[in-house]
Design a protein around this motif. Sequence first.
Motif, PDB file in Angstrom:
ATOM      1  N   ASP A   3      13.159 169.654  22.374  1.00 11.35           N
ATOM      2  CA  ASP A   3      12.466 169.199  21.544  1.00 11.35           C
ATOM      3  C   ASP A   3      11.327 168.508  21.980  1.00 11.35           C
ATOM      4  O   ASP A   3      11.802 167.220  23.239  1.00 11.35           O
TER       5      ASP A   3
ATOM      6  N   PRO B 224       7.891 169.804  16.812  1.00  8.54           N
ATOM      7  CA  PRO B 224       8.116 171.074  16.056  1.00  8.54           C
ATOM      8  C   PRO B 224       7.552 172.433  16.520  1.00  8.54           C
ATOM      9  O   PRO B 224       7.055 171.981  16.844  1.00  8.54           O
ATOM     10  N   ARG B 225       8.584 172.742  16.779  1.00  8.97           N
ATOM     11  CA  ARG B 225       8.570 174.601  17.937  1.00  8.97           C
ATOM     12  C   ARG B 225       7.572 174.926  17.385  1.00  8.97           C
ATOM     13  O   ARG B 225       7.748 175.080  15.923  1.00  8.97           O
TER      14      ARG B 225
END
Length: 328
Positions: A223, A232-233
Amino acid sequence: MSNSNPAPTEAPTATQPDGDAAGGPPVQVLPARAVPLGGPRAMTVRRTLPQRDRSLIGAWCFVDHYGPDDVAATGGMDVAPHPHTGLQTASWLFSGEIEHRDSLGSHAYVRPGELNLMTAGRGISHSEVSTQRTTVLHGVQLWIALPEKDRHTGRDFRHHVPAPVALPGGRVRVFLGTLAGETSPVPTYTPLLGAEIVIDPLASVTLTVDPGFEHGVLVDRGDVRVAGTPVPRGELGYLDPGARTLTLANTANEPARLLLLGGAPFGEEIVMWWNFIGRSHADIVAAREEWESGAARFGTVHGYPGERLPAPELPHSSLKPRGNPAPR
């Protein structure tokens, strides 16, 4: 890696203008789109560059992020010999192993924490196959546009293993350029930065960066907040030139991992289609015709057990140059 989608549908971009509390630069979040790389057991990658509103970050012009993939289920990577012009390919793995062969005669392996940088120049061809030792394949494929004065240079291949450098709150491996007092010995044709950064749980790192560079942060896991903005990933946070420091924070209870890409704004328009980069529609047409005819321009890849990839059909309309917007 071959671009299996020569005419992609480009994803919209999202801008989150709230910088960090210290007045950090605004961050534009570039979402990923899923792109299958061909075949009934296609390996899917997450592509964050190019985008509709952003074609390059420095000279970085293509970012594919894939895995972690169980190769028993996906079939892994098996990309037959294919051509490139006007660019460099940078391969970086988090897990697994890829066998590389090219028409320069290079036969090498891509392993986690090791850079393979191939220069196409006027023309090269290569193949990429995940090895039988690979159970989980996870990494990134990056392209770098060559400037006009160098885009017809000769073929080249470099392999470099950067040492990890400890930071307060994490560690970094610098595979191109300079960061955290570490400089990669691999030469580049434009000023560039490429580094893998791991951030400890609930920690942050503050880096001194070149204010003349624009930067992109690709989040692989964790995160992560980039200059105060959550990214975001699998997505890419973009920052304009101007900042002298960059703070990256991990708000998770496990380590975060990301790639930091940077470079001086490229300043040239490019035409990118399939695996070619040129400056005009005519450049692309000529490269495609020479690949299809088996011209010496791209050489021959020896040792791959199969046929080379044919070029897709060109679109009916002329290919247009891509540029970047002015800084926001």
